[in-house]
Enzyme design. Structure first.
Site, PDB file in Angstrom:
ATOM      1  N   GLY A  38      -7.754  13.072  -1.035  1.00 16.76           N
ATOM      2  CA  GLY A  38      -7.852  11.680  -0.592  1.00 16.76           C
ATOM      3  C   GLY A  38      -6.518  11.099  -0.193  1.00 16.76           C
ATOM      4  O   GLY A  38      -5.456  11.527  -0.666  1.00 16.76           O
TER       5      GLY A  38
ATOM      6  N   LYS B  72     -12.629  16.910   7.363  1.00 14.56           N
ATOM      7  CA  LYS B  72     -12.317  17.277   8.740  1.00 14.56           C
ATOM      8  C   LYS B  72     -12.497  16.068   9.646  1.00 14.56           C
ATOM      9  O   LYS B  72     -13.425  15.293   9.501  1.00 14.56           O
ATOM     10  CB  LYS B  72     -13.215  18.423   9.200  1.00 14.56           C
ATOM     11  CG  LYS B  72     -12.875  19.755   8.523  1.00 14.56           C
ATOM     12  CD  LYS B  72     -13.774  20.882   8.988  1.00 14.56           C
ATOM     13  CE  LYS B  72     -13.384  22.191   8.304  1.00 14.56           C
ATOM     14  NZ  LYS B  72     -14.261  23.313   8.681  1.00 14.56           N
TER      15      LYS B  72
ATOM     16  N   SER C  46     -12.309   7.475  -3.042  1.00  7.31           N
ATOM     17  CA  SER C  46     -12.895   6.255  -3.579  1.00  7.31           C
ATOM     18  C   SER C  46     -13.934   6.571  -4.643  1.00  7.31           C
ATOM     19  O   SER C  46     -14.529   7.655  -4.667  1.00  7.31           O
ATOM     20  CB  SER C  46     -13.535   5.427  -2.466  1.00  7.31           C
ATOM     21  OG  SER C  46     -14.742   6.044  -2.032  1.00  7.31           O
TER      22      SER C  46
ATOM     23  N   LYS D 221      -0.493   1.970 -13.775  1.00  4.02           N
ATOM     24  CA  LYS D 221      -0.891   0.572 -13.945  1.00  4.02           C
ATOM     25  C   LYS D 221      -0.375  -0.270 -12.784  1.00  4.02           C
ATOM     26  O   LYS D 221       0.357  -1.249 -12.958  1.00  4.02           O
ATOM     27  CB  LYS D 221      -0.398   0.039 -15.297  1.00  4.02           C
ATOM     28  CG  LYS D 221      -0.965   0.833 -16.475  1.00  4.02           C
ATOM     29  CD  LYS D 221      -2.479   0.894 -16.409  1.00  4.02           C
ATOM     30  CE  LYS D 221      -3.070   2.081 -17.095  1.00  4.02           C
ATOM     31  NZ  LYS D 221      -4.522   2.209 -16.904  1.00  4.02           N
TER      32      LYS D 221
ATOM     33  N   ASP E  70      -9.912  -0.959 -17.026  1.00  4.64           N
ATOM     34  CA  ASP E  70      -9.416  -0.990 -15.658  1.00  4.64           C
ATOM     35  C   ASP E  70     -10.368  -1.734 -14.726  1.00  4.64           C
ATOM     36  O   ASP E  70      -9.949  -2.645 -13.996  1.00  4.64           O
ATOM     37  CB  ASP E  70      -9.195   0.435 -15.160  1.00  4.64           C
ATOM     38  CG  ASP E  70      -8.493   0.461 -13.811  1.00  4.64           C
ATOM     39  OD1 ASP E  70      -7.329   0.053 -13.761  1.00  4.64           O
ATOM     40  OD2 ASP E  70      -9.108   0.891 -12.819  1.00  4.64           O
TER      41      ASP E  70
ATOM     42  N   GLU F 218      -9.473  -5.452 -13.120  1.00  6.21           N
ATOM     43  CA  GLU F 218      -9.431  -5.756 -11.690  1.00  6.21           C
ATOM     44  C   GLU F 218     -10.251  -6.994 -11.355  1.00  6.21           C
ATOM     45  O   GLU F 218      -9.872  -7.782 -10.477  1.00  6.21           O
ATOM     46  CB  GLU F 218      -9.983  -4.567 -10.905  1.00  6.21           C
ATOM     47  CG  GLU F 218      -9.128  -3.322 -10.959  1.00  6.21           C
ATOM     48  CD  GLU F 218      -9.886  -2.076 -10.535  1.00  6.21           C
ATOM     49  OE1 GLU F 218      -9.231  -1.020 -10.372  1.00  6.21           O
ATOM     50  OE2 GLU F 218     -11.123  -2.137 -10.357  1.00  6.21           O
TER      51      GLU F 218
ATOM     52  N   GLU G 259      -2.545  -3.396 -18.904  1.00 13.87           N
ATOM     53  CA  GLU G 259      -3.648  -3.737 -18.004  1.00 13.87           C
ATOM     54  C   GLU G 259      -3.724  -5.227 -17.693  1.00 13.87           C
ATOM     55  O   GLU G 259      -4.168  -5.611 -16.608  1.00 13.87           O
ATOM     56  CB  GLU G 259      -4.981  -3.299 -18.617  1.00 13.87           C
ATOM     57  CG  GLU G 259      -5.185  -1.789 -18.681  1.00 13.87           C
ATOM     58  CD  GLU G 259      -5.699  -1.205 -17.383  1.00 13.87           C
ATOM     59  OE1 GLU G 259      -5.722  -1.927 -16.382  1.00 13.87           O
ATOM     60  OE2 GLU G 259      -6.054  -0.015 -17.387  1.00 13.87           O
TER      61      GLU G 259
ATOM     62  N   GLU H 204       0.798  -5.077 -15.404  1.00  7.42           N
ATOM     63  CA  GLU H 204       0.267  -4.756 -14.076  1.00  7.42           C
ATOM     64  C   GLU H 204       0.104  -6.007 -13.226  1.00  7.42           C
ATOM     65  O   GLU H 204       0.371  -5.998 -12.027  1.00  7.42           O
ATOM     66  CB  GLU H 204      -1.074  -4.026 -14.192  1.00  7.42           C
ATOM     67  CG  GLU H 204      -1.619  -3.553 -12.854  1.00  7.42           C
ATOM     68  CD  GLU H 204      -2.802  -2.621 -12.972  1.00  7.42           C
ATOM     69  OE1 GLU H 204      -3.323  -2.201 -11.929  1.00  7.42           O
ATOM     70  OE2 GLU H 204      -3.214  -2.302 -14.111  1.00  7.42           O
TER      71      GLU H 204
END
Length: 587
Positions: A122, A153, A191, A242, A305, A309, A482, A486
């Site tokens: 990724g 690809k 993702s 973090k 986490d 967010e 966290e 962060e």
């Protein structure tokens, strides 16, 4: 040879019952949302501070509030034969860390023993940063492990990977499936939605006794929601920086002249088939440039986490500045000043102060009048913020939020005869256009004003998030990294540089989705409950303020602050998005 897939059943633990807490109410006069000296044209907004109060049953009055039941912290000790483990005490709890530094790169050959190729799968938020940091650290250690990028690809990211020094010719760039099959350590940095869609094929291509590395526990949460776990013939580890990928790379580069500069990381070992997992995980973290690495579990990591967010890291801070900007302008403050007293205040002086001195320093730096404004805002905002945070945590822990992310990813494309709904923009309203103007006129190094009411709301949000995580049994290392470090060291500087989208949309797809979903909830509850309570003169909860001032988390933050990088992350105004489709899309 490809590993056969045989998933193990997983059992979920039910949520505990909530408990009840009683609080007293004491209040004094205070300006609400404005300092009287700001403008004579502003409305005079006052609250009544009562000397006694029996209170009521509402969360706003803070008399009887349902809060999460306390869960004991999980023991997170670990053994390493390569790195030096150090014990630290945080709020009376012993925890263990490994300090980073470029002087430790010489230990990477021992940590990565048996690994000939690291496949980085990724090229999104974390992929470019981690691949480049690993490559550079291993080169400095003069260790010839191949760091190879694996992409779909025809992926548009091939050109970017080549521009960063990876190529098909030297064997450092190639097809995703060939890379997975040929790697001894597979860092899965696609993702979360893509992981959920493709995990069977990914795991089937891994070699037996190879190591799966995650930077997020999402995939484990997704598997457990279906009663599954990882195949038992591979090791599964996590190293979770973090901060967003651009922060990980930017501080690593800045830190080339300063030993130990970087983004702190947590690490976890979910499965260890041959005894190497802990040292490989710690080596990975050291190679990323983490100043210190602390232990967690993959379950605790994905809960904190994904929750974080949606909370203070992205969603909640977006919601509260939108709510406060509206309040300030509706009550006569100029748009430019309102932006400075919301966004610039949070991302500038408040973040800098918390980063270097802690939350108490924000409060203690205020005048007596400013402290009264802070107290009013803090008391009114704490429980409304906790209300949404508590709901969010339980949605994450139950798997509902993980399922929501997977379904949202499917709606990015046409299906069932319905149109595609990709993520829309979040910085097109008047407020963020004002922000462009404010930033253009901002002197270099200006951290904005310290506005007491905004400070009270923001610190209340931070303390409410800390309390949720604490009651849910998370370690102080995880809580502070966290919910504090962060936020102020990694994410807020990006909003300070170029606005809310530049912060949110440089993060993972899961984070971007969660921020968009939960930001309006915080905006709404502050507007409908906290600010209404302020205008009604709802009694201030003196116990809340006393608890804030004496909370043991302040001492724990002080210990962690001593371990922070000696440089601040540099995010210049001309910095750009990770994603090509978002580049050069504003100021």
């Amino acid at each position: 040879m490809a590993a056969a897939i045989s998933f193990s059943p997983s059992i979920s633990t039910p949520s505990p019952n909530s408990s009840t807490k009683i609080h007293k109410n004491l209040t004094t006069p205070s300006n609400l949302g404005f300092l009287a000296s700001t403008s004579r044209s502003l409305k005079s907004l006052k609250a009544t501070r009562l000397t006694t109060g029996n209170g009521c049953g509402s969360a706003l009055a803070s008399c009887m509030v349902s809060v999460p039941a306390v869960q004991p912290q999980i023991s997170l000790d670990f053994e390493t034969s390569v790195f030096k483990k150090e014990k630290i005490s945080l709020a009376g709890h012993d925890e263990y860390i490994v300090r980073g530094g470029r002087d430790l790169f010489k230990l990477l050959p021992d940590a990565f023993k048996g690994i000939k190729q690291i496949g980085v799968i990724g090229w999104g938020s974390q992929g470019p940063a981690q691949a480049q940091n690993l490559r550079d650290s291993l080169a400095e250690a003069k260790y010839d492990i191949v760091v190879k990028i694996g992409l779909r690809k025809a992926s548009r990211s091939f050109a970017e990977a080549r521009a960063s020094g990876f190529s098909e010719e030297n064997g450092t760039l190639g097809d995703i499936w060939e890379t997975i099959s040929g790697s001894d350590l597979v860092l899965l940095l696609i993702s979360d939605a893509a992981q959920a869609d493709n995990y069977k094929k990914i795991l089937s291509h891994m070699k037996p006794n190879s190591i799966l590395g995650l930077s997020h526990g999402f995939l484990l949460g997704h598997l457990q929601s279906m009663g599954l776990d990882f195949p038992k013939n591979i090791s599964v580890i996590a190293v979770c920086p973090k901060g967003m990928g651009p922060s990980v790379r930017r501080l690593y580069v800045q830190g080339k002249e300063i030993n130990g500069a970087g983004i702190n990381s947590s690490f976890g070992v979910h499965q260890d088939v041959d005894g190497r997992a802990t040292d490989v995980a710690l080596g990975w973290s050291v190679a990323l440039g983490s100043p210190f690495t602390f232990a967690t579990t993959l379950v605790q990591e994905y809960k904190s986490d994904i929750f974080g967010e949606r909370g203070i890291l992205l969603g909640a801070v977006h919601g509260i500045v939108e709510s406060l900007f509206r309040r300030y302008t509706e009550n006569g403050m100029s748009e430019d000043l309102a932006y400075k007293n919301t966004v610039e205040c949070v991302t500038g002086i408040i973040s800098k102060t918390i980063s270097t001195q802690g939350m108490l320093a924000v409060y203690n730096s205020l005048s007596e009048e400013g402290k009264r404004e802070f107290e009013t805002a803090y008391s009114a905002s704490y429980y409304p913020c906790m209300d949404i945070l508590y709901e969010c945590y339980e949605d994450v822990a139950s798997g509902s939020e993980i399922r929501s992310v997977v379904l949202a990813g499917q709606r990015f494309y046409e299906k069932d005869g319905l149109p595609a709904f990709p993520m829309g923009k979040i910085d097109q309203t008047r407020m963020w256009k004002v922000g462009e103007r404010v930033r253009k006129a901002r002197p270099a190094g200006d951290l904005g004003p310290l506005y007491p009411f905004t400070a009270g709301v923001y610190v209340a949000l931070m303390m409410a998030q800390i309390e949720i995580l604490r009651k849910k049994g998370h370690s102080y290392s995880e809580i502070i990294n966290e919910s504090v470090i962060e936020a102020v060291d990694s994410l807020n500087p990006f909003m300070h540089a170029r606005g809310v989208s530049f912060m949110v949309d440089n993060c993972s797809t899961t984070a971007r989705l969660g921020s968009r979903k939960w930001a309006p909830r915080f905006d709404y509850i502050l507007t409908q409950q906290a600010l209404v309570a302020v205008d009604k003169g709802t009694p201030i909860n003196q116990d809340l303020l006393s608890n804030f001032l004496s909370d043991p988390v302040h001492g724990a933050i002080e210990v962690c602050a001593q371990l922070r990088p000696t440089v601040d992350i540099s995010v210049p105004p001309d910095a750009d998005f990770v994603r090509p489709e978002l580049r050069q899309s504003g100021n």
